[in-house]
Design an enzyme around this catalytic site. Structure first.
Site, PDB file in Angstrom:
ATOM      1  N   SER A 110       0.840  -1.194   0.000  1.00  0.00           N
ATOM      2  CA  SER A 110       0.000   0.000   0.000  1.00  0.00           C
ATOM      3  C   SER A 110       0.881   1.253   0.000  1.00  0.00           C
ATOM      4  O   SER A 110       1.795   1.370   0.821  1.00  0.00           O
ATOM      5  CB  SER A 110      -0.892  -0.042   1.237  1.00  0.00           C
ATOM      6  OG  SER A 110      -1.682   1.104   1.255  1.00  0.00           O
ATOM      7  N   GLY A 111       0.567   2.145  -0.889  1.00  0.00           N
ATOM      8  CA  GLY A 111       1.312   3.402  -0.969  1.00  0.00           C
ATOM      9  C   GLY A 111       2.555   3.315  -1.835  1.00  0.00           C
ATOM     10  O   GLY A 111       3.309   4.280  -1.957  1.00  0.00           O
ATOM     11  N   THR A 115      -1.611   2.574  -8.005  1.00  0.00           N
ATOM     12  CA  THR A 115      -2.704   3.281  -8.678  1.00  0.00           C
ATOM     13  C   THR A 115      -2.136   4.348  -9.619  1.00  0.00           C
ATOM     14  O   THR A 115      -2.595   4.500 -10.757  1.00  0.00           O
ATOM     15  CB  THR A 115      -3.627   3.910  -7.624  1.00  0.00           C
ATOM     16  OG1 THR A 115      -4.050   2.861  -6.752  1.00  0.00           O
ATOM     17  CG2 THR A 115      -4.823   4.555  -8.253  1.00  0.00           C
ATOM     18  N   ASN A 160      -1.196   5.418   3.125  1.00  0.00           N
ATOM     19  CA  ASN A 160      -1.365   6.087   1.831  1.00  0.00           C
ATOM     20  C   ASN A 160      -2.551   7.034   1.914  1.00  0.00           C
ATOM     21  O   ASN A 160      -3.631   6.647   2.348  1.00  0.00           O
ATOM     22  CB  ASN A 160      -1.601   4.988   0.772  1.00  0.00           C
ATOM     23  CG  ASN A 160      -1.738   5.577  -0.620  1.00  0.00           C
ATOM     24  OD1 ASN A 160      -1.701   6.792  -0.798  1.00  0.00           O
ATOM     25  ND2 ASN A 160      -1.888   4.700  -1.606  1.00  0.00           N
ATOM     26  N   SER A 163      -5.367   5.646  -0.609  1.00  0.00           N
ATOM     27  CA  SER A 163      -5.227   4.196  -0.692  1.00  0.00           C
ATOM     28  C   SER A 163      -6.462   3.587  -1.345  1.00  0.00           C
ATOM     29  O   SER A 163      -7.597   3.929  -1.019  1.00  0.00           O
ATOM     30  CB  SER A 163      -5.041   3.641   0.716  1.00  0.00           C
ATOM     31  OG  SER A 163      -4.857   2.259   0.654  1.00  0.00           O
ATOM     32  N   SER A 164      -6.197   2.684  -2.280  1.00  0.00           N
ATOM     33  CA  SER A 164      -7.320   2.014  -2.942  1.00  0.00           C
ATOM     34  C   SER A 164      -7.864   1.001  -1.952  1.00  0.00           C
ATOM     35  O   SER A 164      -7.125   0.138  -1.487  1.00  0.00           O
ATOM     36  CB  SER A 164      -6.838   1.284  -4.189  1.00  0.00           C
ATOM     37  OG  SER A 164      -6.015   2.133  -4.953  1.00  0.00           O
ATOM     38  N   GLY A 390      -2.647  -3.100  -2.150  1.00  0.00           N
ATOM     39  CA  GLY A 390      -1.339  -3.695  -1.878  1.00  0.00           C
ATOM     40  C   GLY A 390      -1.310  -4.481  -0.582  1.00  0.00           C
ATOM     41  O   GLY A 390      -2.214  -4.388   0.250  1.00  0.00           O
ATOM     42  N   GLU A 392      -0.769  -5.486   2.969  1.00  0.00           N
ATOM     43  CA  GLU A 392      -0.912  -4.573   4.104  1.00  0.00           C
ATOM     44  C   GLU A 392      -0.573  -5.268   5.423  1.00  0.00           C
ATOM     45  O   GLU A 392      -0.984  -6.397   5.661  1.00  0.00           O
ATOM     46  CB  GLU A 392      -2.361  -4.098   4.209  1.00  0.00           C
ATOM     47  CG  GLU A 392      -2.693  -3.015   3.222  1.00  0.00           C
ATOM     48  CD  GLU A 392      -4.133  -2.566   3.334  1.00  0.00           C
ATOM     49  OE1 GLU A 392      -4.429  -1.499   2.799  1.00  0.00           O
ATOM     50  OE2 GLU A 392      -4.957  -3.277   3.935  1.00  0.00           O
TER      51      GLU A 392
HETATM   52  N1  LIG Z   1       5.148   8.141  -9.974  1.00  0.00           N
HETATM   53  C1  LIG Z   1       4.774   8.911  -8.960  1.00  0.00           C
HETATM   54  N2  LIG Z   1       5.108  10.205  -8.980  1.00  0.00           N
HETATM   55  C2  LIG Z   1       4.739  11.009  -7.956  1.00  0.00           C
HETATM   56  N3  LIG Z   1       4.079  10.607  -6.904  1.00  0.00           N
HETATM   57  C3  LIG Z   1       3.721   9.310  -6.824  1.00  0.00           C
HETATM   58  C4  LIG Z   1       4.049   8.401  -7.860  1.00  0.00           C
HETATM   59  N4  LIG Z   1       3.580   7.216  -7.509  1.00  0.00           N
HETATM   60  C5  LIG Z   1       2.968   7.374  -6.307  1.00  0.00           C
HETATM   61  N5  LIG Z   1       3.054   8.642  -5.920  1.00  0.00           N
HETATM   62  C6  LIG Z   1       2.546   9.189  -4.649  1.00  0.00           C
HETATM   63  O1  LIG Z   1       2.309   8.153  -3.802  1.00  0.00           O
HETATM   64  C7  LIG Z   1       0.962   8.112  -3.388  1.00  0.00           C
HETATM   65  C8  LIG Z   1       0.487   6.700  -3.267  1.00  0.00           C
HETATM   66  O2  LIG Z   1       0.431   6.094  -4.506  1.00  0.00           O
HETATM   67  P1  LIG Z   1      -0.731   5.102  -4.882  1.00  0.00           P
HETATM   68  O3  LIG Z   1      -2.022   5.593  -4.448  1.00  0.00           O
HETATM   69  O4  LIG Z   1      -0.557   4.834  -6.296  1.00  0.00           O
HETATM   70  O5  LIG Z   1      -0.323   3.840  -4.067  1.00  0.00           O
HETATM   71  P2  LIG Z   1      -0.934   2.388  -4.163  1.00  0.00           P
HETATM   72  O6  LIG Z   1       0.172   1.496  -4.422  1.00  0.00           O
HETATM   73  O7  LIG Z   1      -2.038   2.414  -5.103  1.00  0.00           O
HETATM   74  O8  LIG Z   1      -1.420   2.132  -2.720  1.00  0.00           O
HETATM   75  P3  LIG Z   1      -2.698   1.324  -2.275  1.00  0.00           P
HETATM   76  O9  LIG Z   1      -2.333  -0.078  -2.311  1.00  0.00           O
HETATM   77  O10 LIG Z   1      -2.857   1.812  -0.902  1.00  0.00           O
HETATM   78  O11 LIG Z   1      -3.754   1.730  -3.149  1.00  0.00           O
HETATM   79  C9  LIG Z   1       0.221   8.864  -4.431  1.00  0.00           C
HETATM   80  O12 LIG Z   1      -0.917   9.483  -3.878  1.00  0.00           O
HETATM   81  C10 LIG Z   1       1.238   9.890  -4.865  1.00  0.00           C
HETATM   82  O13 LIG Z   1       1.212  11.016  -4.039  1.00  0.00           O
HETATM   83 MG   LIG Z   2      -3.926   2.206  -5.057  1.00  0.00          MG
END
Ligand SMILES: Nc1ncnc2c1ncn2[C@@H]1O[C@H](COP(=O)(O)OP(=O)(O)OP(=O)(O)O)[C@@H](O)[C@H]1O
Ligand SMILES: [Mg+2]
Length: 1107
Positions: A110-111, A115, A160, A163-164, A390, A392
């Site tokens: 996660s994070g 996404t 996050n 977070s999805s 992700g 967790e």
């Molecule tokens: N390539 C990137 N460039 C800039 N910021 C990023 C990038 N990837 C992620 N982030 C930052 O990290 C945060 C978390 O990313 P994201 O929501 O994609 O995580 P995730 O893997 O989907 O987590 P989860 O499993 O909780 O959904 C985003 O809100 C963003 O601020």
């Molecule tokens: Mg996500």
């Protein structure tokens, strides 16, 4: 000219190593250091072969601009520095060009940025795929589905901020051209518990905050909401505001996105009403009320909220109120109603809120699917993007985490299967020597969870369905019984007590050793959450709602459709959907993005090595690299490999005739690539090291450039040469013309100058001569003039004197005459009669005539008839007499002349006359013959004893005997012959011997021909067929031609009484034996003197040149 492609490679300006396959030495530390080094330099992407590792930068980097999209478009995967766009491009191109369905698996905790990565992939594909109004609308709808789903399905967690809280798998569908047609979204298990409760530092789903912050007052009133978060129990207060997130703005974005996706206004309204209802449900509070039977009953504290909810949703308030107070259990057509205590009432309320929300979410996904689904039925290519929650590990991990982690476990499994296993299997398949790499296969953990007989999920289901009292504890006990020996299961209560002394493991928990680490699950709530029970009274109440959307969300509330069968448990539902997903993924070509979270603080620039190390470990990155390294970094079927690199070797370029494998062997040998660097599989070449590949690529590029240069060179050479030749040709033409022109001009100049000079000199000479001549002439003229004047003067003087004298004499004579007359008249007047004058006149006249005749007697000229002299006439009146007298005299003297001729002479003159008639004015020779007497027999045969024999042979009278030249018929040369003409014959005899050579009777002579000129040639034509004519006609030359011809004519006439034909012509035909020969007279030169020459030119022509 096409833009020169800049030669780039992954290796250019590389920070650390772009592909960890190249890492030396390879261990955990170097991997992490490499990631760190790259992260510190903003290189957040790194490859392991074709897998992209992405480290979350937690800040926006300028690496996603449209220019970057263009950079990566249609480029080789290894050509530019690692990027998520490179992977997206590879996937999109192999989907479009090779017709392979793709899936992009994004994993990470996660994070870690899953996404975000999924959105980047989608936006890249949207940017590079087809354009056009319709396509753009599809793209826009696909992209805009994200904010909607994120608003309803994402929440801030401690890990996050966005977070999805649901799993999402989206199939993007393309047509054969690669234009997007639409998409299908599948959602997996929303973490609905969040609706009613959030852990510390976390938030409820974004939409609640967005609605309260962003809605207008009017909308809030309509939804019977207040802007203040604190008014709502379901919204935790401690972290209602998220840094850097503008909920109000996001609300507008979401509404806009909903509109783009295709939500109708009334649908949006309904959705918000449901959201409001959920929010308000949380505010319903219960108080206990003791009942008579001693049981606790719950009562709604403040019915105002309930009322508003019912107004919003169109539910009868009493129905809902009852549903919160009673629970009806139906068993065997019996309905038993039991009252709910406060705890149960709260449970019912929360269950309703969770259900309402999660069903709303599913409805949203379906509604979006309806909008974005492909409109055509044509075959589609599919690119699936999986963004699932992700892995967790929270402090308190419950059923949701268990489910989420199970899902990640499955994803890891598929990763292992598809990359590590598949890789090894491919080597075996291709007969490549392979040392097995040990890697951790998490199948065992998956089995622990999902095994149908003794898996945790199966246990849970069994527990839930079991009659009797079922609690979380009984479930844990069961687990302890069944799974105690499993090496990945830990629990303190397990009989074997492996963990009895592990204080970190509380009694109400079990721990699973996931691939990504150990997770301690609180068993509390597992049974409940798995059951996912909603009291039927509530679902029926909802079904009765006047609100169409809510009604549709609870179809099981329809009393007509009462289904006593228990709905499938949440766990089994999830397991089934995960199984479907895995199957689906296995049919597609996988592309991996493995996201890594650099720190727990959501902060930029911090790289927590411990945290990363943990992720590197559980993601199995090291094994991944090892497999790639132990094996071969690159493989390619022989044909495309040969096709790509054949230009690097003379034997394979341009065509290789044998099998592709042999060609590749030859090629690699030629390039001296170390043998350990590659292996030959059954159908593919395996290249161990990417460096080798890069080297090949570099060589190829270099070679292509060389080839291009060669083509360019030849073309340029050809072009220059043709141009040069053309110029040279033109130059020569021009030079020739110019020279000609210059020479002409020069010549004209010289000519005109010469003419001028010439004319001046001539003029000067002429003038000089003229001057001299003029001078001379003037001198002569002067002398003549002087002489003339002098003579004139003398003559005039003499004339004057003579005139004077004559005038005096005349005057004297006149005077004398007058005097004499006067004297005579005086004397004789007396004797004169009247007609004496006439008598005197006649007398005088008589005297004058007398005197004329007497004088004429003396003046008569000679008697020669040719004497032209005749005295002049003395008196004019005697003119006619004088002429008459002259004529008489001439006739008389001619008579006198003729009278003296003898007969012989007469004959001669007759002949001359004849000759004159025949030849005068016809033949030029004639005048010269007039004076020559015709002698006839010039040769005196009688007297010459030499010719006695000849004389004896001839009895007749000889008319002509003369030597002539007989012209030889054959060559025109002449021989002397004696020509004899007698009365009847013409004879030719030898001049020396006098022997007769030919004899021609005159009757056989038909014609004599001669020229009109001054020559003595003549031809004697003989009668055809006569004896004499056997040798043909004769051609002679004689000095006495005129005489001979005349005599021949006369003799023939007298003998035959026929006139001999004499032809005078400069061209006539003679018959020589059989030939008719033309004798032609031409004007010859004087070279041979005055003698004509004769020459036989050919058998048709005999030429006589007359001087
Ligand atoms: N390539 C990137 N460039 C800039 N910021 C990023 C990038 N990837 C992620 N982030 C930052 O990290 C945060 C978390 O990313 P994201 O929501 O994609 O995580 P995730 O893997 O989907 O987590 P989860 O499993 O909780 O959904 C985003 O809100 C963003 O601020
Ligand atoms: Mg996500």
């Amino acid at each position: 000219m096409a833009k020169m492609e800049v030669k780039t490679s992954l290796l250019d300006n590389m920070i650390g190593v772009g592909d960890m396959v190249l890492l030396e030495p390879l261990n955990e530390e170097t991997v992490i250091n490499n990631l760190k080094k790259r992260f510190d330099h903003n290189e957040i992407y790194t490859y392991i072969g074709s897998v992209v590792i992405s480290v979350n930068p937690y800040r926006s980097l300028p690496i996603y601009s449209p220019e970057k999209v263009e950079d990566y478009r249609n480029r080789n995967f290894y050509e530019l520095s690692p990027h998520i766009f490179a992977l997206s491009d590879e996937a999109y191109r192999s989907l479009r060009d090779q017709d392979k369905d793709q899936c992009i698996l994004i994993t990470g905790e996660s994070g870690a940025g899953k996404t975000e990565a999924s959105k980047l992939v989608m936006s890249y594909v949207a940017a590079v795929c087809g354009k056009g109004a319709e396509v753009n609308q599809v793209k826009e709808q696909l992209l805009q589905s994200n904010p909607v789903l994120e608003a309803f399905g994402n929440a801030k967690t401690v890990r996050n901020d966005n977070s999805s809280r649901f799993g999402k798998y989206m199939d993007i569908e393309f047509d054969f051209k690669g234009d997007p047609l639409g998409g299908v979204i599948s959602n997996y298990l929303l973490e609905k518990s969040r609706v009613v409760k959030q852990a510390g530092g976390e938030r409820n789903f974004h939409v609640f905050y967005q609605l309260l912050s962003g809605a207008s007052e009017e909308l809030l009133n309509k939804l019977k909401l207040e802007r203040d978060f604190s008014r709502y129990n379901y919204l935790s207060l401690d972290s209602a505001k998220v840094n850097g997130v503008d909920d109000a703005a996001n609300f507008r974005t979401v509404r806009n996105a909903m509109q783009i996706v295709g939500f109708m206004d009334h649908e949006v309204e309904s959705v918000l009403e449901v959201v409001a209802a959920v929010l308000k449900l949380g505010n319903i509070e219960f108080k206990p009320e003791s009942r008579v039977n001693g049981l606790d009953e719950s009562k709604i504290k403040d019915k105002n909220e309930l009322k508003e909810i019912c107004e919003l949703t169109g539910i009868d308030q009493s129905v809902l109120e009852r549903a919160f107070s009673f629970r009806t259990v139906e068993a065997k057509q019996e309905k038993v109603s039991t009252t709910l205590n406060v705890a149960q009432a709260y449970y019912a309320r929360d269950a309703l809120a969770k259900n309402l929300y999660s069903r709303l979410f599913s409805w949203l996904v379906n509604r979006i699917n309806e909008s974005i689904k492909a409109q055509t039925k044509v075959r589609k290519k599919v690119m699936g993007v999986l963004d699932i929650y992700g892995f967790e590990i929270f402090e308190d991990n419950s059923f949701e985490q268990f489910i989420i982690n199970y899902c990640n476990e499955k994803l890891q499994q598929i990763f292992i299967e598809l990359t590590l296993k598949e890789e090894q299997e491919e080597y075996i398949r291709e007969d490549i020597e392979w040392t097995h790499i040990e890697y951790f296969n998490n199948a065992i953990i998956c089995d622990l969870i999902e095994n149908n007989t003794n898996g945790i999920l199966a246990m849970l289901d069994e527990e839930c369905l079991r009659p009797g009292t079922v609690t979380d504890e009984t479930f844990l006990e069961k687990l302890n019984q069944v799974c105690a020996t499993h090496q990945h299961f830990e629990s303190r209560m397990s009989k074997c007590s492996r963990f009895l002394n592990d204080t970190s493991l509380p009694h109400s928990c079990f721990r699973i050793q996931h691939y990504a680490g150990k997770v301690l699950y609180q068993v509390e709530g597992f049974v409940d959450k798995n059951n996912d029970l909603l009291y039927r009274d509530l679902s029926q109440a909802m079904w009765k709602a006047g609100h169409a959307l809510i009604k549709s969300l609870f179809p099981e509330g329809n009393p007509a459709k009462i289904n006593l069968k228990r709905p499938p448990t949440a766990g089994s539902q999830f397991k089934a959907s995960v199984a479907t997903l895995m199957k689906n993924l296995q049919t597609k070509n996988p592309n991996y993005i493995r996201c890594i979270k650099p720190n727990d603080k959501k902060a930029a620039h911090i790289f927590n090595e411990g945290l990363v190390c943990h992720q590197v470990r559980y993601l199995g990155l090291l094994e991944n690299v090892r497999v790639r390294r132990a094996g071969y970094a690159f493989r390619q079927a022989y044909e495309p490999c040969l096709e790509r690199y054949k230009m690097l070797c003379k034997q394979t370029w341009p065509h290789w005739k044998g099998p592709a494998r042999a060609g590749v062997e030859v090629l690699f040998n030629e390039l001296e690539i170390p043998v350990e660097e590659y292996s030959f599989g059954r159908s593919k070449i395996f290249i161990r090291n990417p460096r080798t590949l890069f080297k090949l690529e570099d060589l190829r590029k270099q070679r292509l450039e060389d080839l291009a240069t060669l083509i360019q060179k030849i073309y340029r050479g050809w072009k220059c040469r043709t141009h040069f030749l053309l110029m040279r040709k033109s130059q020569i033409v021009m030079a020739a013309w110019y020279r000609r022109y210059a020479q002409q001009k020069r010549y004209q100049q010289i000519k005109s100058s010469t003419l001028v000079i010439q004319s001046y000199i001539r003029g000067w000479k002429a003038r000089k001569i003229l001057r001299e001549l003029k001078h001379q002439k003037r001198c002569e003229e002067a002398a003549t003039t002087i002489a003339a004047y002098w003579h004139g003067t003398q003559a005039r003087r003499e004339l004057k004197r003579l005139k004077e004298e004559a005038r005096r004499k005349h005057a004297v004579a006149v005077i004398w005459a007058y005097w004499l007359g006067l004297k005579v008249r005086r004397e004789y007047r007396k004797f004169f009669r009247a007609n004496a004058g006439k008598k005197i006149y006649e007398f005088t006249l008589q005297r004058i005539v007398q005197k004329y005749f007497l004088e004429m007697k003396n003046k008569v000229p000679s008697l020669s008839p040719i004497d032209k002299n005749w005295p002049s006439r003395p008196y004019l009146f005697l003119d006619s007499t004088h002429k008459e007298l002259k004529s008489i005299f001439h006739l008389w003297r001619c008579k006198k002349y003729r009278d003296q001729f003898t007969d012989q002479q007469k004959l001669i003159y007759e002949e001359k006359l004849e000759a004159s008639e025949l030849f005068k004015d016809k033949k030029a020779l004639y005048p010269s013959s007039v004076g020559q007497p015709f002698q006839g027999p010039y040769l005196e045969i009688n007297k010459n004893p030499k010719y006695k024999k000849l004389k004896d042979a001839i009895e007749e009278k000889i008319i002509i005997a003369e030597v002539v030249n007989k012209i030889n018929r054959a060559n025109g040369k002449s021989t002397s012959r004696i020509f004899l003409l007698t009365n009847n014959n013409l004879l030719l005899a030898d001049q020396k011997s006098g022997q007769i050579k030919s004899e021609v009777p005159l009757v056989d002579v038909t014609k004599v021909s001669m020229s009109s000129q001054n020559d003595g040639f003549f031809a004697v034509h003989l009668k055809e067929g006569s004896e004499a004519a056997s040798k043909g006609d004769f051609l002679f030359s004689s000095d006495h031609l005129i005489e001979m011809a005349t005599k021949l004519y006369r003799t023939t006439l007298s003998q035959t009484k026929q006139k001999l034909n004499i032809e005078i012509s400069d061209e006539f035909l003679v018959q020589f034996r059989q030939d008719k020969v033309c004798v032609k007279f031409i004007q010859g030169n004087q070279k041979n003197g005055s003698v004509p020459t004769c020459k036989r030119k050919n058998n048709r022509l005999l030429e006589v040149a007359v001087p």
